[in-house]
Write a protein that holds these residues in place. Structure first.
Motif, PDB file in Angstrom:
ATOM      1  N   GLY A  83       0.813  -1.216   0.000  1.00 45.45           N
ATOM      2  CA  GLY A  83       0.000   0.000   0.000  1.00 45.45           C
ATOM      3  C   GLY A  83       0.842   1.258   0.000  1.00 45.45           C
ATOM      4  N   ASP A  84       1.935   1.243   0.761  1.00 48.51           N
ATOM      5  CA  ASP A  84       2.825   2.403   0.780  1.00 48.51           C
ATOM      6  C   ASP A  84       3.476   2.631  -0.573  1.00 48.51           C
ATOM      7  N   TRP A  85       3.850   1.551  -1.243  1.00 45.73           N
ATOM      8  CA  TRP A  85       4.478   1.686  -2.555  1.00 45.73           C
ATOM      9  C   TRP A  85       3.505   2.296  -3.563  1.00 45.73           C
ATOM     10  N   VAL A  87       1.150   4.454  -2.947  1.00 45.58           N
ATOM     11  CA  VAL A  87       1.072   5.884  -2.660  1.00 45.58           C
ATOM     12  C   VAL A  87       2.324   6.603  -3.158  1.00 45.58           C
ATOM     13  N   ILE A  88       3.504   6.021  -2.881  1.00 48.46           N
ATOM     14  CA  ILE A  88       4.768   6.642  -3.278  1.00 48.46           C
ATOM     15  C   ILE A  88       4.886   6.726  -4.797  1.00 48.46           C
ATOM     16  N   LEU A  89       4.587   5.631  -5.489  1.00 52.10           N
ATOM     17  CA  LEU A  89       4.711   5.621  -6.945  1.00 52.10           C
ATOM     18  C   LEU A  89       3.759   6.617  -7.585  1.00 52.10           C
ATOM     19  N   ARG A  90       2.532   6.711  -7.057  1.00 55.42           N
ATOM     20  CA  ARG A  90       1.581   7.680  -7.602  1.00 55.42           C
ATOM     21  C   ARG A  90       2.078   9.113  -7.371  1.00 55.42           C
ATOM     22  N   ALA A  91       2.587   9.362  -6.181  1.00 58.83           N
ATOM     23  CA  ALA A  91       3.081  10.711  -5.868  1.00 58.83           C
ATOM     24  C   ALA A  91       4.295  11.056  -6.719  1.00 58.83           C
ATOM     25  N   TYR A  92       5.213  10.092  -6.896  1.00 56.14           N
ATOM     26  CA  TYR A  92       6.392  10.343  -7.733  1.00 56.14           C
ATOM     27  C   TYR A  92       5.991  10.595  -9.183  1.00 56.14           C
ATOM     28  N   ALA A  93       4.987   9.854  -9.676  1.00 54.95           N
ATOM     29  CA  ALA A  93       4.542  10.037 -11.061  1.00 54.95           C
ATOM     30  C   ALA A  93       3.953  11.434 -11.248  1.00 54.95           C
ATOM     31  N   TYR A  94       3.083  11.852 -10.311  1.00 52.58           N
ATOM     32  CA  TYR A  94       2.513  13.198 -10.396  1.00 52.58           C
ATOM     33  C   TYR A  94       3.613  14.265 -10.330  1.00 52.58           C
ATOM     34  N   ASN A  95       4.558  14.075  -9.418  1.00 51.33           N
ATOM     35  CA  ASN A  95       5.651  15.034  -9.268  1.00 51.33           C
ATOM     36  C   ASN A  95       6.472  15.129 -10.558  1.00 51.33           C
ATOM     37  N   LEU A  96       6.758  13.989 -11.160  1.00 47.57           N
ATOM     38  CA  LEU A  96       7.552  13.965 -12.390  1.00 47.57           C
ATOM     39  C   LEU A  96       6.816  14.633 -13.542  1.00 47.57           C
ATOM     40  N   ILE A  97       5.545  14.290 -13.727  1.00 50.31           N
ATOM     41  CA  ILE A  97       4.795  14.812 -14.877  1.00 50.31           C
ATOM     42  C   ILE A  97       4.566  16.313 -14.742  1.00 50.31           C
ATOM     43  N   ILE A  98       4.096  16.744 -13.580  1.00 53.09           N
ATOM     44  CA  ILE A  98       3.745  18.158 -13.404  1.00 53.09           C
ATOM     45  C   ILE A  98       4.959  19.049 -13.564  1.00 53.09           C
ATOM     46  N   HIS A  99       6.054  18.716 -12.869  1.00 50.42           N
ATOM     47  CA  HIS A  99       7.217  19.601 -12.904  1.00 50.42           C
ATOM     48  C   HIS A  99       7.980  19.485 -14.220  1.00 50.42           C
ATOM     49  N   SER A 100       7.921  18.338 -14.858  1.00 50.02           N
ATOM     50  CA  SER A 100       8.548  18.230 -16.180  1.00 50.02           C
ATOM     51  C   SER A 100       7.841  19.122 -17.180  1.00 50.02           C
ATOM     52  N   VAL A 101       6.503  19.130 -17.125  1.00 53.94           N
ATOM     53  CA  VAL A 101       5.743  19.994 -18.038  1.00 53.94           C
ATOM     54  C   VAL A 101       6.069  21.462 -17.776  1.00 53.94           C
ATOM     55  N   SER A 158       9.301   7.101   4.904  1.00 55.48           N
ATOM     56  CA  SER A 158      10.026   6.666   6.104  1.00 55.48           C
ATOM     57  C   SER A 158       9.708   5.216   6.434  1.00 55.48           C
ATOM     58  N   ARG A 159       8.440   4.825   6.289  1.00 52.99           N
ATOM     59  CA  ARG A 159       8.081   3.430   6.580  1.00 52.99           C
ATOM     60  C   ARG A 159       8.765   2.472   5.612  1.00 52.99           C
ATOM     61  N   LEU A 160       8.801   2.842   4.328  1.00 52.53           N
ATOM     62  CA  LEU A 160       9.467   1.979   3.357  1.00 52.53           C
ATOM     63  C   LEU A 160      10.976   1.960   3.577  1.00 52.53           C
ATOM     64  N   TRP A 161      11.549   3.078   3.993  1.00 57.03           N
ATOM     65  CA  TRP A 161      12.999   3.154   4.196  1.00 57.03           C
ATOM     66  C   TRP A 161      13.450   2.217   5.316  1.00 57.03           C
ATOM     67  N   ASN A 163      12.498  -0.715   5.835  1.00 59.37           N
ATOM     68  CA  ASN A 163      12.610  -2.074   5.314  1.00 59.37           C
ATOM     69  C   ASN A 163      13.833  -2.141   4.396  1.00 59.37           C
ATOM     70  N   LYS A 164      14.964  -2.541   4.964  1.00 63.05           N
ATOM     71  CA  LYS A 164      16.227  -2.501   4.224  1.00 63.05           C
ATOM     72  C   LYS A 164      16.235  -3.464   3.051  1.00 63.05           C
ATOM     73  N   LYS A 165      15.649  -4.639   3.218  1.00 58.67           N
ATOM     74  CA  LYS A 165      15.780  -5.671   2.194  1.00 58.67           C
ATOM     75  C   LYS A 165      14.922  -5.374   0.962  1.00 58.67           C
ATOM     76  N   LEU A 166      13.699  -4.915   1.178  1.00 61.69           N
ATOM     77  CA  LEU A 166      12.749  -4.807   0.076  1.00 61.69           C
ATOM     78  C   LEU A 166      12.633  -3.412  -0.519  1.00 61.69           C
ATOM     79  N   SER A 167      12.862  -2.393   0.271  1.00 64.20           N
ATOM     80  CA  SER A 167      12.471  -1.051  -0.178  1.00 64.20           C
ATOM     81  C   SER A 167      13.614  -0.052  -0.300  1.00 64.20           C
ATOM     82  N   ARG A 168      14.691  -0.222   0.467  1.00 70.59           N
ATOM     83  CA  ARG A 168      15.669   0.854   0.532  1.00 70.59           C
ATOM     84  C   ARG A 168      16.343   1.105  -0.806  1.00 70.59           C
ATOM     85  N   TRP A 169      16.811   0.051  -1.471  1.00 71.14           N
ATOM     86  CA  TRP A 169      17.526   0.248  -2.729  1.00 71.14           C
ATOM     87  C   TRP A 169      16.619   0.770  -3.841  1.00 71.14           C
ATOM     88  N   PRO A 170      15.373   0.286  -3.975  1.00 74.96           N
ATOM     89  CA  PRO A 170      14.488   0.920  -4.969  1.00 74.96           C
ATOM     90  C   PRO A 170      14.243   2.397  -4.702  1.00 74.96           C
TER      91      PRO A 170
END
Length: 416
Positions: A83-85, A87-101, A158-161, A163-170
């Protein structure tokens, strides 16, 4: 589990609310108070010894139970992470599209409009290009900062961070991509005007200084831009849902539906006397496609009539028991009824007249729902009440019809 044994003060509110609405028995409230008082003393000890109890219980539970519990914990963590991923992916996508435009638009404007305008004012083309690059970089700096540096959805990040094994490197990879995109946009802007390696390095150094040294100011400036943009964007909706000044009285318009089994069916409003008994006013009756605004005292109620009522929550709850409405009470705005405020001064034609004798209900089809007098507020006043100088009168009705009625009364008073 032991740390959740406390029953707090909010339970008092819930129990009291259930008691006042007659949905719980009267014995529940004192039980809630007693349990809360007991757990107030026991909770610190339960939390203190929870670690020891956990260690004692873990040694005595079967291995297959412990494995099942660990597997369940891992599953719930994965669900939360998923669920956190999202939210993060949606927020990153909006951030990328809006500011790139926004950044691409600024680069386009700088290339096609700003640079030709500046070149006309500088004899040296090189100087004009440097000025254009400087202005453009300052313009896109807040948006490059938002694209590459600004922390997005910090709570989920912060919650995803953790989790060192699954989330930190992505997460690190996504941040690197953001920074590279910022550098790419800045480099694309610079290459539109500068061609020498020295100039490009100087420009990139300037970007680094701006993003690092002025990061706090950029953050403040960007937050101000975002706040003003969202405020302007939502201003229309905010104006629409703006509540009228009568709200501090805890009164509002609600819609009830007359049940076929109700005892009010076939009776006139005068026989029901809802204002005298319940302190409310019926402002409208909607019967199929026919709408009766500010119905008279001889109007009757029939099954499935939609009646628009003005009153407080307590008054409306009592009336609902009489009407036996089949839908929940909810706020409802209707047209063309409008809540209006009238100041009674020395020239007001209805001054010294009672609400009944003024004819405001019969002639203007308007309803007096409140009067402010000497700092006191009277909701749904009695029809025998007299308008006095200094009163503030709240009326529900058609503005044009009410204005015409007052003007007619004023003209009649002048002729006399």
């Amino acid at each position: 589990g032991l740390s959740l044994s406390q029953i707090g003060e909010f339970s008092f509110i819930i129990a009291n609310l259930g008691l006042s609405l007659n949905v719980t028995s009267s014995f529940l409230y004192p039980v809630t108070v007693a349990v809360s008082a007991i757990t107030t003393f026991t909770t610190p000890y339960l939390i203190k010894y929870s670690g020891k109890f956990y260690s004692w219980l873990e040694k005595r539970l079967p291995d297959n139970w412990i494995n099942s519990l660990n597997q369940y914990r891992s599953t719930t963590q994965m669900i939360t992470t998923s669920g956190d991923w999202k939210v993060i992916l949606r927020a990153y996508a909006y951030n990328l599209i809006i500011h790139s435009v926004i950044i691409i638009s600024i680069i386009f404007l700088s290339t096609h409009y700003l640079n030709p305008w500046i070149q006309k004012r500088f004899a040296d083309n090189k100087t004009g290009e440097i000025v254009t690059v400087a202005i453009s970089l300052l313009s896109i700096a807040p948006f490059i900062w938002a694209l590459s540096v600004r922390r997005i959805k910090e709570e989920y990040y912060s919650r995803l961070w953790q989790n060192k094994k699954l989330s930190r490197w992505p997460l690190i990879g996504m941040d690197i991509v953001r920074v590279l995109l910022g550098i790419l946009f800045a480099g694309f802007l610079i290459l539109q005007f500068l061609s020498s390696l020295t100039s490009i390095l100087i420009a990139f150094g300037l970007i680094a200084v701006i993003l690092i040294y002025f990061s706090t100011r950029l953050q403040s400036f960007y937050n101000h831009l975002e706040y003003r943009f969202l405020r302007n964007l939502n201003e229309r909706e905010a104006m629409i849902v703006k509540k009228p000044d009568i709200v501090p009285w805890d009164a509002h318009l609600v819609e009830l539906i007359v049940s076929p089994e109700s005892s009010v069916i076939g009776k006139t409003l005068q026989q029901l006397a809802v204002r005298e008994q319940y302190g409310v006013n019926i402002a409208q009756i909607r019967r199929g496609k026919h709408t009766i605004i500010n119905p008279g005292r001889d109007e009757k109620l029939y099954p499935f009539d939609h009646i628009l009522v003005i009153g407080t929550d307590e008054q409306l709850m009592l009336l609902k028991q009489l009407i036996e409405a089949t839908t929940e009470i909810e706020h409802h705005e209707t047209e063309p009824i409008v809540l209006q405020k009238i100041d009674v001064d020395n020239t007001f034609p209805l001054k010294s007249l009672s609400i009944r004798s003024s004819g405001i209900r019969e002639d203007a089809r308007a309803l007096v729902v409140g009067i402010e007098r000497d700092g006191k507020r009277i909701l749904n006043p009695d029809s025998s009440m007299v308008f006095s100088e200094g009163d503030i009168v709240w009326v529900v009705g058609n503005p044009k019809r009410l204005q015409k009625f007052i003007q007619t009364k004023a003209n009649a008073a002048k002729s006399h």
